[in-house]
Each structure stands twice: as structure tokens, then as C-alpha cells.
Design a protein around this motif. Structure first.
Motif, PDB file in Angstrom:
ATOM      1  N   VAL A 153       0.822  -1.234  -0.069  1.00  0.00           N
ATOM      2  CA  VAL A 153       0.001   0.153  -0.106  1.00  0.00           C
ATOM      3  C   VAL A 153       0.859   1.130   0.125  1.00  0.00           C
ATOM      4  O   VAL A 153       1.754   1.316   0.678  1.00  0.00           O
ATOM      5  CB  VAL A 153      -0.927   0.028   1.162  1.00  0.00           C
ATOM      6  CG1 VAL A 153      -1.574   1.151   1.261  1.00  0.00           C
ATOM      7  CG2 VAL A 153      -1.948  -1.201   1.150  1.00  0.00           C
ATOM      8  N   TYR A 154       0.559   2.307  -0.765  1.00  0.00           N
ATOM      9  CA  TYR A 154       1.305   3.492  -1.054  1.00  0.00           C
ATOM     10  C   TYR A 154       0.623   4.548  -0.419  1.00  0.00           C
ATOM     11  O   TYR A 154      -0.656   4.733  -0.399  1.00  0.00           O
ATOM     12  CB  TYR A 154       1.710   3.680  -2.536  1.00  0.00           C
ATOM     13  CG  TYR A 154       2.426   2.446  -2.930  1.00  0.00           C
ATOM     14  CD1 TYR A 154       3.795   2.536  -2.771  1.00  0.00           C
ATOM     15  CD2 TYR A 154       1.576   1.778  -3.647  1.00  0.00           C
ATOM     16  CE1 TYR A 154       4.372   1.492  -3.634  1.00  0.00           C
ATOM     17  CE2 TYR A 154       2.269   0.599  -4.546  1.00  0.00           C
ATOM     18  CZ  TYR A 154       3.889   0.464  -4.120  1.00  0.00           C
ATOM     19  OH  TYR A 154       4.274  -0.653  -4.827  1.00  0.00           O
ATOM     20  N   LEU A 155       1.211   5.624   0.123  1.00  0.00           N
ATOM     21  CA  LEU A 155       0.732   6.940   0.288  1.00  0.00           C
ATOM     22  C   LEU A 155       1.641   8.179  -0.513  1.00  0.00           C
ATOM     23  O   LEU A 155       2.640   8.215  -0.056  1.00  0.00           O
ATOM     24  CB  LEU A 155       0.837   7.285   1.842  1.00  0.00           C
ATOM     25  CG  LEU A 155       0.012   8.400   1.880  1.00  0.00           C
ATOM     26  CD1 LEU A 155      -1.251   8.253   2.167  1.00  0.00           C
ATOM     27  CD2 LEU A 155       0.773   8.851   3.777  1.00  0.00           C
ATOM     28  N   GLN A 156       0.925   8.564  -1.530  1.00  0.00           N
ATOM     29  CA  GLN A 156       1.585   9.674  -2.118  1.00  0.00           C
ATOM     30  C   GLN A 156       1.309  10.883  -1.731  1.00  0.00           C
ATOM     31  O   GLN A 156       0.260  11.444  -1.401  1.00  0.00           O
ATOM     32  CB  GLN A 156       1.037   9.501  -3.673  1.00  0.00           C
ATOM     33  CG  GLN A 156       1.782  10.558  -4.499  1.00  0.00           C
ATOM     34  CD  GLN A 156       3.103  10.313  -5.024  1.00  0.00           C
ATOM     35  OE1 GLN A 156       3.785   9.413  -5.273  1.00  0.00           O
ATOM     36  NE2 GLN A 156       3.963  11.541  -4.680  1.00  0.00           N
ATOM     37  N   MET A 157       2.403  11.669  -1.197  1.00  0.00           N
ATOM     38  CA  MET A 157       2.212  12.879  -0.426  1.00  0.00           C
ATOM     39  C   MET A 157       2.661  13.887  -1.251  1.00  0.00           C
ATOM     40  O   MET A 157       3.875  14.177  -1.593  1.00  0.00           O
ATOM     41  CB  MET A 157       2.909  12.815   0.964  1.00  0.00           C
ATOM     42  CG  MET A 157       2.314  11.833   1.789  1.00  0.00           C
ATOM     43  SD  MET A 157       3.179  11.815   3.482  1.00  0.00           S
ATOM     44  CE  MET A 157       4.903  11.636   3.176  1.00  0.00           C
ATOM     45  N   ASN A 158       1.716  14.926  -1.813  1.00  0.00           N
ATOM     46  CA  ASN A 158       2.279  16.071  -2.766  1.00  0.00           C
ATOM     47  C   ASN A 158       1.885  17.278  -1.823  1.00  0.00           C
ATOM     48  O   ASN A 158       1.148  17.376  -0.921  1.00  0.00           O
ATOM     49  CB  ASN A 158       1.216  15.914  -3.885  1.00  0.00           C
ATOM     50  CG  ASN A 158       1.569  14.814  -4.823  1.00  0.00           C
ATOM     51  OD1 ASN A 158       2.743  14.281  -4.783  1.00  0.00           O
ATOM     52  ND2 ASN A 158       0.597  14.324  -5.418  1.00  0.00           N
TER      53      ASN A 158
END
Length: 115
Positions: A78-83
């Protein structure tokens, strides 16, 4: 039966991006919900985002429009892309796997947002 390992934390500048990963091993078929939480110094641990078995997602108001949770079933990750990172995003980020029968946490990965 389930173990979680987070990675991808580090230093980012305000407005920058990071992608966190949560790799699961063991009886991954028992997991109903995977979530990301964070804990800043002196504060309580708080929910950041969840993704369910069906793919439904939920986000804290503070990260809506900036963070995206996703998963790669083939990689059990599982990923968390933080922009558009902000200094207030600085915290230790923890992965959590939950069902009616389990509640498992990873070791955490530190995210620091500073110029």
C-alpha cells in the motif's frame, strides 16, 4: 500472522512530494482495511487515510486533495503519495492493517518537511 514494514520517509521541502510504502507479509488475506496514521511530537496519533478491501478510500480533511492512498495487490504493498507537503505534515507515519480479527502496526517512518 501479518507483518508490516514502512519505507520512503525522509526530508522534503515545503511544496515537495514523497511516496511512502507499506509492504505486508504473512496472512495478507485476513486484512480488510489498510490505513496510514501519523504522530507528531507531543501530539496524539491521528488517521491520515484508509483503503478498504473493496478499494474505497477515506482521507483526513487536512490532507484531502494533497495525499493519495493506493495499493498494488501483486506486490502486497500500500502506498501513500504525498504532494504539496507542508511543515505541519512532519511526523512519524505508521501503517496499520485491521479486520474483525487483527490490528497490526508497522514500525513507522519519519517524514520531515522543512526548508
Amino acid at each position: 500472522q501479518v507483518q508490516l514494514v514502512e519505507s520512503g520517509g525522509g526530508l522534503a521541502q515545503p511544496g515537495g512530494s514523497l511516496r511512502l510504502s507499506c509492504a505486508a507479509s504473512g496472512n495478507i488475506f485476513s486484512i480488510d482495511v489498510t490505513g496510514w496514521y501519523r504522530q507528531a511530537p507531543g501530539k496524539q496519533r491521528e488517521l491520515v487515510a484508509h483503503i478498504t478491501y473493496s478499494g474505497s478510500t477515506n482521507y483526513a480533511d487536512s490532507v484531502k486533495g494533497r495525499f493519495t492512498i493506493s495499493r498494488d495487490n501483486a506486490k502486497n504493498t500500500v502506498y501513500l503519495q504525498m504532494n504539496s507537503l507542508k511543515p505541519e505534515d512532519t511526523a512519524v507515519y505508521y501503517c496499520n492493517a485491521a479486520s474483525d480479527y487483527l490490528d497490526v502496526w508497522g514500525q513507522g517512518t519519519l517524514v520531515t518537511v522543512s526548508s
